[in-house]
Design a protein around this motif. Structure first.
Motif, short mmCIF file in Angstrom:
data_model
loop_
_atom_site.label_atom_id
_atom_site.label_comp_id
_atom_site.label_asym_id
_atom_site.label_seq_id
_atom_site.Cartn_x
_atom_site.Cartn_y
_atom_site.Cartn_z
N ASN A 272 29.24 30.93 18.33
CA ASN A 272 30.27 30.12 18.36
C ASN A 272 31.16 30.76 17.15
OD1 ASN A 272 30.04 28.22 20.24
ND2 ASN A 272 28.36 27.54 19.25
N ARG A 273 32.38 30.97 17.51
CA ARG A 273 33.18 31.51 16.29
C ARG A 273 34.49 30.98 16.10
NH1 ARG A 273 31.89 34.92 20.55
NH2 ARG A 273 30.34 36.79 20.05
N SER A 274 35.02 31.25 14.82
CA SER A 274 36.19 31.18 14.58
C SER A 274 37.29 32.25 14.94
CB SER A 274 36.69 30.27 13.19
OG SER A 274 36.40 31.47 11.91
N HIS A 275 38.16 32.14 15.09
CA HIS A 275 39.29 33.26 15.76
C HIS A 275 40.60 33.26 15.00
CE1 HIS A 275 36.50 32.18 19.09
NE2 HIS A 275 36.37 33.67 19.28
N LEU A 276 40.94 34.28 14.28
CA LEU A 276 42.13 34.30 13.74
C LEU A 276 43.37 35.40 14.22
CD1 LEU A 276 43.36 32.78 11.07
CD2 LEU A 276 42.65 35.06 9.59
N TYR A 277 44.55 35.00 14.37
CA TYR A 277 45.60 35.79 15.05
C TYR A 277 46.60 35.72 14.28
CZ TYR A 277 42.44 34.93 19.07
OH TYR A 277 41.42 34.97 19.86
N ALA A 278 47.41 36.66 14.36
CA ALA A 278 49.06 36.58 13.90
C ALA A 278 49.66 36.70 15.11
CB ALA A 278 49.06 38.24 13.20
N VAL A 279 50.90 35.61 14.96
CA VAL A 279 51.72 35.43 15.77
C VAL A 279 53.28 35.18 15.05
CG1 VAL A 279 50.31 34.26 17.50
CG2 VAL A 279 51.57 32.85 15.82
N ASN A 280 54.34 35.60 15.91
CA ASN A 280 55.62 35.13 15.43
C ASN A 280 56.16 33.93 15.75
OD1 ASN A 280 56.17 37.57 13.55
ND2 ASN A 280 56.08 38.94 15.36
N THR A 281 55.71 33.55 17.08
CA THR A 281 56.08 32.08 17.69
C THR A 281 54.84 31.40 17.70
OG1 THR A 281 56.21 32.93 19.76
CG2 THR A 281 58.09 32.98 18.51
N LEU A 282 54.88 29.89 17.59
CA LEU A 282 53.47 29.11 17.71
C LEU A 282 53.34 28.96 19.35
CD1 LEU A 282 53.93 26.84 14.76
CD2 LEU A 282 52.44 29.02 15.04
N PRO A 283 52.24 28.74 19.60
CA PRO A 283 52.04 28.28 21.03
C PRO A 283 52.50 26.71 21.13
CG PRO A 283 50.00 28.31 19.66
CD PRO A 283 50.94 28.85 18.82
N THR A 284 52.95 26.47 22.27
CA THR A 284 53.42 25.16 22.90
C THR A 284 52.62 24.69 23.88
OG1 THR A 284 54.82 25.87 24.35
CG2 THR A 284 55.80 25.74 22.14
N ALA B 133 43.66 45.96 4.62
CA ALA B 133 44.16 46.78 5.59
C ALA B 133 44.70 46.03 6.79
CB ALA B 133 43.25 47.84 5.91
N GLN B 134 43.65 45.27 7.23
CA GLN B 134 44.03 44.57 8.72
C GLN B 134 45.29 43.29 8.37
OE1 GLN B 134 43.13 44.82 11.48
NE2 GLN B 134 43.00 43.29 12.65
N LEU B 135 45.27 42.81 7.22
CA LEU B 135 46.33 41.88 6.74
C LEU B 135 47.62 42.70 6.76
CD1 LEU B 135 45.05 39.40 4.44
CD2 LEU B 135 45.03 39.29 6.89
N LYS C 176 48.34 45.31 8.35
CA LYS C 176 48.53 46.14 9.62
C LYS C 176 49.35 45.22 10.48
CE LYS C 176 46.04 47.85 13.34
NZ LYS C 176 44.53 48.15 13.91
N GLN C 177 48.84 43.81 10.60
CA GLN C 177 49.10 42.77 11.39
C GLN C 177 50.05 42.09 10.90
OE1 GLN C 177 48.30 44.05 13.95
NE2 GLN C 177 46.10 44.18 14.46
N ARG C 178 50.95 42.08 10.19
CA ARG C 178 52.04 41.29 9.59
C ARG C 178 52.78 40.58 10.87
NH1 ARG C 178 51.91 40.61 4.47
NH2 ARG C 178 51.41 42.17 3.13
N ALA C 179 52.88 39.21 10.47
CA ALA C 179 53.52 38.32 11.56
C ALA C 179 54.12 37.15 10.59
CB ALA C 179 52.60 37.89 12.51
N LYS C 180 54.63 36.14 11.41
CA LYS C 180 55.25 34.92 10.79
C LYS C 180 54.24 33.89 10.39
CE LYS C 180 59.24 31.76 11.05
NZ LYS C 180 60.31 31.16 11.51
N TYR C 181 53.26 33.95 11.26
CA TYR C 181 52.11 33.02 11.04
C TYR C 181 50.76 33.50 11.43
CZ TYR C 181 56.18 29.88 12.36
OH TYR C 181 57.26 29.02 12.46
N PHE C 182 49.83 32.75 10.86
CA PHE C 182 48.59 33.07 11.12
C PHE C 182 48.21 31.88 11.95
CE2 PHE C 182 47.99 34.91 6.88
CZ PHE C 182 47.28 36.21 7.31
#
Length: 177
Positions: free
Chosen positions: A3-15, A96-98, A100-106
């Protein structure tokens, strides 16, 4: 299966109607939600629909402010950490990962981990967002300011479980952009 926690970068939030157009992998961590993931979503924190599960188990937070807090804490932890070379490697990979993957939200997907707890997932989400994340951010900010030596010592002593995760663009749950 872990079981994992997953972290993503997004510019808009899910609805409730769907996920963002561009979802970029940042990191995943087995069997817990590490301190690093929690600090990364610690500013403008909000519960959002999951992109993976049929419930509201996503946690979003401001990317820039969360990344800055984590990097500041890593700097302070690194001042006296054991196994300094290993720690510096983890910091370099994280940075390096942060960068590289810049966005508006984690966007933290917490459903797999919260589902392991005895309490209902909704109550666990309320506790996580309403209490746990703000408390950890306050402790981290105080430690950075030199005002929380005991908490910093614990974070330093547990640096592997707090900061050492799998950082990669492709996570177990990856989404076509």
């Amino acid at each position: 299966m872990a079981n994992r926690s997953h972290l993503y970068a997004v510019n808009t939030l899910p609805t409730d109607e769907g996920r963002p157009d561009a979802v970029v992998g940042i990191s995943e961590h087995n069997w817990s939600i590490p301190l690093a993931h929690l600090l990364l979503v610690s500013f403008d924190t909000r519960v959002v629909p999951s992109m993976i599960w049929e419930r509201r188990t996503g946690v979003a937070g401001d990317y820039e402010r969360g990344a800055a807090l984590l990097m500041d804490l890593l700097r302070v932890v690194g001042e006296e950490v054991q196994e300094a070379q290993d720690f510096e490697s983890v910091v370099a990979t994280t940075k390096a990962q942060l960068d590289k993957q810049r966005a508006k939200y984690f966007l933290l997907e917490a459903g797999e981990i919260l589902g392991l707890e005895d309490e209902p997932v909704e109550a666990a989400m309320d506790r996580l967002v309403g209490q746990h994340i703000p408390d950890l951010a306050a402790h981290a900010e105080a430690a950075i300011a030199g005002e929380n030596a005991d908490w910093l010592a614990v974070a330093r002593g547990r640096w592997r479980e707090n900061f050492y995760s799998f950082y990669n663009d492709t996570l177990y749950y990856s989404f076509d952009s």
